[in-house]
Design a protein around this motif. Structure first.
Motif, PDB file in Angstrom:
ATOM      1  N   SER A 401     -14.590  -0.043  91.863  1.00  0.00           N
ATOM      2  CA  SER A 401     -14.528   1.424  91.973  1.00  0.00           C
ATOM      3  C   SER A 401     -13.243   1.988  91.377  1.00  0.00           C
ATOM      4  O   SER A 401     -13.170   3.169  91.052  1.00  0.00           O
ATOM      5  N   GLN A 402     -12.242   1.137  91.206  1.00  0.00           N
ATOM      6  CA  GLN A 402     -10.952   1.581  90.666  1.00  0.00           C
ATOM      7  C   GLN A 402     -10.763   1.210  89.191  1.00  0.00           C
ATOM      8  O   GLN A 402      -9.718   1.456  88.610  1.00  0.00           O
ATOM      9  N   VAL A 403     -11.790   0.632  88.585  1.00  0.00           N
ATOM     10  CA  VAL A 403     -11.661   0.111  87.228  1.00  0.00           C
ATOM     11  C   VAL A 403     -11.982   1.193  86.191  1.00  0.00           C
ATOM     12  O   VAL A 403     -12.942   1.934  86.336  1.00  0.00           O
ATOM     13  N   ASP A 404     -11.169   1.271  85.142  1.00  0.00           N
ATOM     14  CA  ASP A 404     -11.383   2.254  84.065  1.00  0.00           C
ATOM     15  C   ASP A 404     -12.281   1.720  82.956  1.00  0.00           C
ATOM     16  O   ASP A 404     -12.938   2.490  82.261  1.00  0.00           O
ATOM     17  N   LEU A 405     -12.263   0.397  82.780  1.00  0.00           N
ATOM     18  CA  LEU A 405     -13.006  -0.221  81.678  1.00  0.00           C
ATOM     19  C   LEU A 405     -13.553  -1.566  82.137  1.00  0.00           C
ATOM     20  O   LEU A 405     -12.816  -2.379  82.706  1.00  0.00           O
ATOM     21  N   VAL A 406     -14.834  -1.797  81.900  1.00  0.00           N
ATOM     22  CA  VAL A 406     -15.456  -3.091  82.170  1.00  0.00           C
ATOM     23  C   VAL A 406     -15.847  -3.711  80.830  1.00  0.00           C
ATOM     24  O   VAL A 406     -16.521  -3.069  80.018  1.00  0.00           O
ATOM     25  N   ILE A 407     -15.409  -4.956  80.601  1.00  0.00           N
ATOM     26  CA  ILE A 407     -15.786  -5.675  79.386  1.00  0.00           C
ATOM     27  C   ILE A 407     -16.751  -6.780  79.775  1.00  0.00           C
ATOM     28  O   ILE A 407     -16.407  -7.669  80.556  1.00  0.00           O
ATOM     29  N   GLU A 408     -17.947  -6.711  79.258  1.00  0.00           N
ATOM     30  CA  GLU A 408     -18.982  -7.700  79.566  1.00  0.00           C
ATOM     31  C   GLU A 408     -18.915  -8.847  78.573  1.00  0.00           C
ATOM     32  O   GLU A 408     -18.910  -8.620  77.362  1.00  0.00           O
ATOM     33  N   ALA A 409     -18.805 -10.078  79.081  1.00  0.00           N
ATOM     34  CA  ALA A 409     -18.736 -11.265  78.220  1.00  0.00           C
ATOM     35  C   ALA A 409     -19.676 -12.341  78.754  1.00  0.00           C
ATOM     36  O   ALA A 409     -19.295 -13.495  78.937  1.00  0.00           O
ATOM     37  N   VAL A 410     -20.937 -11.924  79.009  1.00  0.00           N
ATOM     38  CA  VAL A 410     -21.943 -12.877  79.509  1.00  0.00           C
ATOM     39  C   VAL A 410     -22.761 -13.395  78.327  1.00  0.00           C
ATOM     40  O   VAL A 410     -22.475 -13.099  77.174  1.00  0.00           O
ATOM     41  N   PHE A 411     -23.804 -14.181  78.605  1.00  0.00           N
ATOM     42  CA  PHE A 411     -24.615 -14.780  77.557  1.00  0.00           C
ATOM     43  C   PHE A 411     -25.271 -13.714  76.667  1.00  0.00           C
ATOM     44  O   PHE A 411     -25.515 -12.588  77.102  1.00  0.00           O
ATOM     45  N   GLU A 412     -25.604 -14.122  75.424  1.00  0.00           N
ATOM     46  CA  GLU A 412     -26.256 -13.219  74.473  1.00  0.00           C
ATOM     47  C   GLU A 412     -27.726 -13.052  74.855  1.00  0.00           C
ATOM     48  O   GLU A 412     -28.621 -13.623  74.206  1.00  0.00           O
ATOM     49  N   ASP A 413     -27.949 -12.277  75.890  1.00  0.00           N
ATOM     50  CA  ASP A 413     -29.304 -12.033  76.382  1.00  0.00           C
ATOM     51  C   ASP A 413     -29.410 -10.542  76.694  1.00  0.00           C
ATOM     52  O   ASP A 413     -28.663 -10.011  77.524  1.00  0.00           O
ATOM     53  N   LEU A 414     -30.317  -9.859  75.998  1.00  0.00           N
ATOM     54  CA  LEU A 414     -30.408  -8.403  76.110  1.00  0.00           C
ATOM     55  C   LEU A 414     -30.689  -7.938  77.536  1.00  0.00           C
ATOM     56  O   LEU A 414     -30.019  -7.038  78.040  1.00  0.00           O
ATOM     57  N   GLU A 415     -31.640  -8.556  78.197  1.00  0.00           N
ATOM     58  CA  GLU A 415     -31.977  -8.129  79.558  1.00  0.00           C
ATOM     59  C   GLU A 415     -30.814  -8.336  80.518  1.00  0.00           C
ATOM     60  O   GLU A 415     -30.567  -7.509  81.403  1.00  0.00           O
TER      61      GLU A 415
END
Length: 721
Positions: A401-415
């Motif tokens: 709730s206090q984060v300004d930016l989330v960087i997603e680095a999970v598997f290359e899967d669209l869903e």
């Protein structure tokens, strides 16, 4: 405490002052020269300063009781960051650049020739011409601050130090260390500079100025003697051996592409063998010659492009300040992104993974890198602990709730990536930006169904994150200008060079890399050997060959993008038939020690990678090199160049500048060629078109020159107008 000397008017007499250099005298007749270039963040030396410095020195010499001089900066964290490169770019002939060098040598000789002691008080960047000025002083004191770095990086611009640096540095610290500094362009920190004799003392910044004053008051001090090894290296036999070894090692690294390295060795050798007078003359002449080389022009082009890019945020909007970041995924990429966020951007980062093991892996990633810095003396233990405290972990969304930016680095899967957006939107604030570190999936697809698509953007890092300087920032059609500007600004704080690219398959870097890699694989299937293919491209100027690069990236990862590109752009991206046997054999590259090369197993103390001969049997080919190195390199590179123009014309990259920066910083396109676009301009679009057409007749339609390239060839247009 400011570096600018805090002396009250009652204690000084002020002379007439030029704009960048101010001269004051203390009550006990010590001259204080303050360097403060107006309207600039850092001090850089300009041609017009020669007269200013000489005039100031003459004023100082007229002082009847002058005891000495102290050079100090009026800038907060910069002594002198180097010379103004634009004045070099204005030189149209070698003789003009040579004259520029001689003027610089003259003013440094004036400083060195003063009968009173002259001390440089150094805090912050002391590079290039700044270090040459410091070398002309009789003593050097520098601050212990991490911002203080000393170096002669001219080789990175295809040049050599032209204001006496090639002559003074070897005599001060010995030829071996001096050559290493000049040939690599690397910077030296305070304690290392003290150990090698480059500076005479290192002190806290708070007492830097006073320490320099005391140094002057002591009068001239005995010059530090070189070590026994350095003295031997400058004897007749030692010199012969030293220069033989240095030349051999340098040529092995430069492969003849960087004439500045040869000139540096020549000029240092001339000075040590024939005396300073000959050395200075050789230095100025070599400087003039190097300024006119295409390699220096290309390297300076990259410098100017990088500088301009720092002012470009990709959108007309004010960036938001990022205070807290979260990373989804504790794998290699996630751990790397968390590391540069904490250690470079100095921003707290929270890693979320599905289990504690992933979080531990990320912590270890940063811990190991920081420990390496600690062992090398580049980091204090307290600073290591502070940086590690910026990294935290969680298996749920606590703290989001206090984060300004989330960087997603999970598997290359669209869903999976779409699911991550929904979960973040449920747990983070309405202002939180969601950045996907995807290498191939379109951002607009990832953003489908997002409640706030204007805050979704792509942020494509390259592996390993702590070493690779480039990131691609990928907005989709609905991404807001502020999201773009904020993401670019944040990436720069991480120490990255950021280019904004279009939301299309493969984006820019992977899109120009794929046909190049495919063609290298085709050459392998035609019987060219692994080492011949890689050596050909390394000799062309790439840091590693395409097959080794595929091993480094991971064969499984590197080949995933090919079907995506083929689906989007057609047959020119089709992978060569038969290559799937490598994947089916379980070869992933370096990460499982089996790819096109064999790698030492974990735990082995020694051993180098070697081409794996069993690859040929696997692919049912008999290795027999038929192509010359040049022909092989031209064949692979031609496809990269053609695709780069495709990308420029369809808007995947915004400009020739961005295309060159992306290729040089993202895949190591030879810097001395300036990038694909500068290389095409130098080669001539008509020459490239003819080359592609000849290859098309031999190998098929994938070599068909793109429409934009043909049009430019017909009209004599350049990519840089």
């Amino acid at each position: 405490m400011s570096q600018k000397p805090m002396i009250s008017p009652a204690e000084v007499t002020e002379s007439a002052t030029p704009s960048a250099f101010t001269l004051y005298f203390t009550e006990d007749n010590i001259g204080i020269v303050t360097i403060d270039v107006a309207d600039e963040k850092v001090n850089t030396l300009k041609a017009e300063f020669v007269q200013q410095i000489n005039s100031l020195l003459q004023q100082a010499q007229q002082h009847p009781k002058l005891k000495g001089l102290v050079f100090i900066s009026g800038k907060k964290d910069s002594f002198i960051a180097g010379a103004d490169i634009s004045m070099i770019a204005r030189c149209e002939k070698a003789s003009e650049a040579e004259a520029l060098a001689k003027k610089g040598q003259g003013v440094m000789a004036h400083i060195a020739g003063l009968s009173v002691p002259v001390v440089a008080a150094i805090h912050g960047a002391c590079l290039g011409g700044g270090l040459e000025l410091a070398l002309a002083c009789h003593s050097r004191i520098c601050s212990l601050d991490d911002k203080t770095q000393l170096g002669l990086p001219e080789v990175q611009l295809g040049l050599l130090p032209g204001s006496g640096g090639t002559q003074r540095l070897p005599r001060l610290i010995g030829a071996p260390k001096a050559l290493d500094m000049m040939l690599t362009g690397r910077s030296i920190r305070a304690k290392q500079a003290l150990r090698m004799g480059l500076v005479d003392d290192v002190v806290p910044q708070s007492i830097l100025f006073q320490t320099a004053i005391e140094r002057v008051r002591k009068g001239h001090t005995a010059r530090r003697e070189l070590s026994y090894i350095d003295r031997v290296a400058q004897g007749p036999l030692g010199k012969a051996l030293l220069f033989y070894i240095v030349r051999k090692q340098t040529r092995a690294k430069s492969r003849g592409h960087y004439p500045a390295t040869e000139k540096i060795i020549d000029v240092v050798q001339t000075g040590l063998s024939q005396g300073s007078s000959s050395g200075y003359e050789a230095e100025a002449r070599a400087f003039g010659e190097l300024v006119m080389t295409p390699q220096s022009a290309a390297l300076r082009g990259i410098f100017f492009a990088s500088t301009a890019l720092k002012k470009d945020f990709g959108a007309q909007a004010e960036p938001r300040e990022i205070h807290k970041v979260a990373v989804l995924g504790g794998g290699l990429m996630g751990g790397g992104i968390a590391n540069v966020t904490a250690t470079k951007a100095n921003i707290s980062v929270r890693i979320k993974d599905i289990n504690e093991q992933g979080i531990s892996h990320s912590f270890k990633y940063s811990w190991d890198l920081l420990q390496k810095k600690l062992r090398r003396g580049h980091l204090k233990k307290s600073e290591l602990q502070r940086q590690m405290m910026l990294i935290s972990g969680t298996t749920d969304y606590s703290g989001f709730s206090q984060v300004d930016l989330v960087i997603e680095a999970v598997f290359e899967d669209l869903e999976l990536k779409q699911k991550m957006i929904h979960e973040v939107e449920e747990n983070a604030s309405p202002q939180t930006i969601f950045a996907s570190n995807t290498s191939s999936l379109p951002i607009h697809k990832i953003a489908e169904g997002a409640a706030r698509p204007e805050q979704v953007i792509g942020l494509h890092y390259f592996s390993p994150v702590d070493k690779m300087p480039l990131v691609e920032v990928i907005p989709h059609a609905q991404t807001s200008p502020q999201t773009i500007a904020t993401t670019v600004s944040f990436a720069r704080k991480q120490g990255k060079t950021a280019i904004v690219v279009g939301d299309s398959a493969g984006f820019y870097v992977n899109r120009i890399l794929a046909p190049y890699m495919n063609e290298a694989a085709r050459c392998l299937l035609e019987g060219e050997s692994i080492e011949h293919i890689d050596n050909s491209l390394v000799n062309f100027g790439f840091p590693v060959g395409p097959l080794q690069l595929l091993d480094e990236v991971g064969i499984d990862v590197g080949t995933k993008i090919i079907p995506v590109l083929e689906s989007a752009f057609g047959d020119r991206f089709a992978a060569p038939g038969g290559l799937e046997a490598v994947l089916e054999d379980g070869r992933k590259g370096r990460k499982n020690s089996r790819g096109f090369y064999l790698y030492p197993q974990k735990g082995q103390k020694s051993g180098k990678k070697t081409p794996d001969p069993t690859i040929y049997k696997l692919l049912a080919v008999t290795p027999k090199n038929k192509l010359s190195e040049q022909a092989l390199a031209d064949r692979c590179v031609a496809l990269m160049l053609n695709e780069a123009v495709h990308c420029l014309d369809d808007g995947t990259v915004r400009s020739a500048r961005d295309a060159d920066i992306g290729a040089v910083f993202g895949i190591g396109f030879p810097p001395f060629l300036g990038g694909p676009m500068r290389y095409i301009d130098a080669l001539g679009a008509d020459v490239l078109v003819k080359r592609l057409q000849a290859l098309q007749k031999l190998h098929g339609t994938r070599f068909a020159p793109c429409e934009g390239l043909v049009t430019r060839a017909d009209n004599g247009q350049k990519l840089y107008s």
